[in-house]
Design an enzyme around this catalytic site. Structure first.
Site, short mmCIF file in Angstrom:
data_model
loop_
_atom_site.label_atom_id
_atom_site.label_comp_id
_atom_site.label_asym_id
_atom_site.label_seq_id
_atom_site.Cartn_x
_atom_site.Cartn_y
_atom_site.Cartn_z
N ARG A 54 44.57 45.21 39.41
CA ARG A 54 44.69 44.14 40.24
C ARG A 54 45.73 44.40 41.06
O ARG A 54 46.92 45.09 40.56
CB ARG A 54 44.77 43.03 39.33
CG ARG A 54 43.44 42.47 38.76
CD ARG A 54 42.48 41.98 39.59
NE ARG A 54 41.26 41.55 38.85
CZ ARG A 54 40.04 42.20 38.71
NH1 ARG A 54 39.99 43.45 39.38
NH2 ARG A 54 39.06 41.53 38.08
N HIS A 67 38.40 47.80 46.99
CA HIS A 67 38.11 47.21 45.85
C HIS A 67 36.59 47.53 45.43
O HIS A 67 35.77 47.11 45.12
CB HIS A 67 38.21 45.67 45.67
CG HIS A 67 38.06 44.92 44.26
ND1 HIS A 67 39.02 43.97 43.98
CD2 HIS A 67 37.48 45.45 43.14
CE1 HIS A 67 38.77 43.91 42.40
NE2 HIS A 67 37.82 44.74 42.13
P1 NDP Z 1 40.19 46.34 28.39
O1 NDP Z 1 40.54 44.75 27.98
O2 NDP Z 1 39.15 47.04 27.52
O3 NDP Z 1 41.54 47.15 28.27
C1 NDP Z 1 42.81 46.67 28.65
C2 NDP Z 1 44.03 47.57 27.94
O4 NDP Z 1 45.14 47.05 28.59
C3 NDP Z 1 43.74 47.57 26.68
O5 NDP Z 1 44.24 48.77 26.21
C4 NDP Z 1 45.18 46.73 26.12
O6 NDP Z 1 45.83 46.90 25.02
C5 NDP Z 1 45.96 46.86 27.54
N1 NDP Z 1 47.01 45.87 27.58
C6 NDP Z 1 46.53 44.71 27.88
N2 NDP Z 1 47.86 44.01 27.87
C7 NDP Z 1 48.90 44.81 27.91
C8 NDP Z 1 50.19 44.82 27.60
N3 NDP Z 1 50.84 43.52 28.01
N4 NDP Z 1 51.06 45.89 27.56
C9 NDP Z 1 50.38 46.99 27.46
N5 NDP Z 1 48.90 47.12 27.50
C10 NDP Z 1 48.30 46.14 27.49
O7 NDP Z 1 39.90 46.00 29.88
P2 NDP Z 1 39.11 47.31 30.94
O8 NDP Z 1 39.41 48.73 30.39
O9 NDP Z 1 37.53 46.93 30.66
O10 NDP Z 1 39.56 46.66 32.12
C11 NDP Z 1 40.76 46.88 32.74
C12 NDP Z 1 41.01 46.15 33.73
O11 NDP Z 1 40.35 46.82 35.23
C13 NDP Z 1 40.17 44.74 34.17
O12 NDP Z 1 41.03 43.64 33.46
C14 NDP Z 1 40.07 44.61 35.55
O13 NDP Z 1 41.13 43.96 36.07
C15 NDP Z 1 40.28 45.92 35.98
N6 NDP Z 1 38.88 46.43 37.04
C16 NDP Z 1 39.03 46.77 38.29
C17 NDP Z 1 38.05 47.14 38.80
C18 NDP Z 1 38.06 47.61 40.30
O14 NDP Z 1 36.75 47.95 40.93
N7 NDP Z 1 39.03 47.77 40.90
C19 NDP Z 1 36.73 47.05 38.13
C20 NDP Z 1 36.81 46.77 36.77
C21 NDP Z 1 37.85 46.51 36.19
P3 NDP Z 1 45.19 46.80 23.59
O15 NDP Z 1 44.13 48.00 23.75
O16 NDP Z 1 46.19 46.74 22.76
O17 NDP Z 1 44.54 45.54 23.74
C1 OXD Z 2 36.19 43.76 37.74
C2 OXD Z 2 36.25 43.96 38.90
O1 OXD Z 2 36.91 42.98 36.98
O2 OXD Z 2 35.18 44.23 39.80
O3 OXD Z 2 34.82 43.90 37.08
O4 OXD Z 2 37.30 43.90 39.63
#
Ligand code: NDP
Ligand code: OXD
Length: 308
Positions: free
Chosen positions: A223, A271
């Site tokens: 993001r 994006h």
């Molecule tokens: P997940 O919820 O599966 O993974 C999130 C990861 O971030 C986990 O490993 C989590 O830790 C870690 N995390 C969260 N908060 C913290 C913190 N404070 N400190 C350290 N680590 C942290 O999410 P996804 O992998 O499915 O997606 C990640 C993000 O990608 C989405 O939230 C979205 O914003 C973005 N996204 C962007 C897209 C694009 O087109 N640009 C498309 C899809 C997603 P833990 O494992 O310990 O819970």
């Molecule tokens: C998502 C994205 O969060 O598209 O899936 O950014």
């Protein structure tokens, strides 16, 4: 009584989504939500208005048509409402190819060779050693773990950072705020795949980015609000960072006058690093609705307290 599902995404035409949901949920009443629609059993949404939450008082679950739930977290949600996000649904492979492309483009200096080719210049640069080209992945969730493993296929040393201890094959894992500095100091490329929460807002400001080794490269596919734009620009100007590939921005579309558009060290994409795929995502959501109806648990449940 017939089960009813409402769909709402103010940014897209509902028909293709409705068609697919209907195909995967035969016999279920599927309709686009408008102000005043009767309460339904399930809602499938992206960035819905507060009115949907306030009026849909009978929801058994709310499905987010995306992996990130930051837009939903800005709404007042009933604490008892189960919120389910997309769990890969075809985004993992897209994210892996986008990030691997950005990392390899930087590592192999393809941008420089493109410039040379445009000028008809034949100059070979020495190959860079791979063993000390460590890629750090912030977030080892569904997408981060997939990206980290894909980077390992190219023999890059890969390290990862998460909130709780994670085990990812071939990846050295760091945990929590206490290990962030150590993780950053080793990341020649930093890939951000964190969810946007109160803890990760502005996480990539001057303090964190300065801890990367001089000449490091940033890839942000999570993001825009993770990055403090002016701090990134200042570190690029100062030469501390070599460049950045950015797919997400604080304001989208990226405003025409934003410095990122014309910055020679910044690559901008709109994006698209992992797009929500209609078929895969609606099939996943429909499958989960049917599983919940059978009383089963489903993957991708959002913890409203932690915000992802
Ligand atoms: P997940 O919820 O599966 O993974 C999130 C990861 O971030 C986990 O490993 C989590 O830790 C870690 N995390 C969260 N908060 C913290 C913190 N404070 N400190 C350290 N680590 C942290 O999410 P996804 O992998 O499915 O997606 C990640 C993000 O990608 C989405 O939230 C979205 O914003 C973005 N996204 C962007 C897209 C694009 O087109 N640009 C498309 C899809 C997603 P833990 O494992 O310990 O819970
Ligand atoms: C998502 C994205 O969060 O598209 O899936 O950014």
């Amino acid at each position: 009584m017939t089960m009813r599902v409402v769909f709402c995404d103010p940014y897209s035409q509902p028909e293709p989504w409705l068609d697919m949901l209907r195909r995967h949920l035969p016999g279920v009443g599927v309709e686009a939500w408008v102000d005043g629609t009767e309460p339904a059993d399930y809602a499938v949404v992206w960035a819905p208005p507060q009115a949907l939450i306030d009026q849909q008082t009978r929801l058994k679950a709310l499905f987010n048509v995306g992996a990130g739930v930051d837009k939903l977290m800005q709404l007042r949600l009933p604490a008892r409402l189960p919120v389910v996000r997309l769990d890969d649904a075809g985004m993992g492979v897209q994210m892996a190819e986008y990030v691997c492309h950005a990392v390899i483009r930087h590592f192999r200096e393809f941008a420089r060779y493109e410039t040379q080719a445009a000028q008809g210049v034949w100059v070979r640069r020495p190959a860079s050693p791979r063993t000390d080209f460590t890629v750090g992945v912030l977030g080892l969730g569904v997408l981060g773990a997939r990206v980290a493993q894909s980077l390992r296929q190219f023999d890059f040393p890969v390290i990862g950072w998460s909130r709780n201890a994670r085990v990812v094959d071939g990846v050295r894992c760091f945990v929590g705020a206490a290990q962030l500095a150590d993780f950053l100091a080793q990341s020649r490329v930093l890939v951000c795949l964190l969810p946007l929460t109160v803890d990760t807002l502005d996480i990539l400001g001057r303090a964190a980015l300065s801890q990367l080794p001089r000449g490091a490269y940033l890839v942000n596919v999570a993001r825009g609000e993770h990055v403090v734009d002016d701090d990134l620009l200042a570190l690029l100007e100062a030469g501390h960072l070599a460049g950045a590939t950015l797919d997400v921005f604080r304001t989208e579309p990226l405003p025409p006058n934003h410095a990122f558009w014309r910055h020679p060290k910044v690559t901008v994409t709109p994006h698209v690093s992992a797009q929500t795929l209609h078929e895969e995502s609606m099939a996943q959501i429909a499958g989960k609705i049917l599983a919940l109806e059978r009383g089963e648990t489903v993957a991708g449940m959002v913890d409203l307290e932690r915000g992802y």
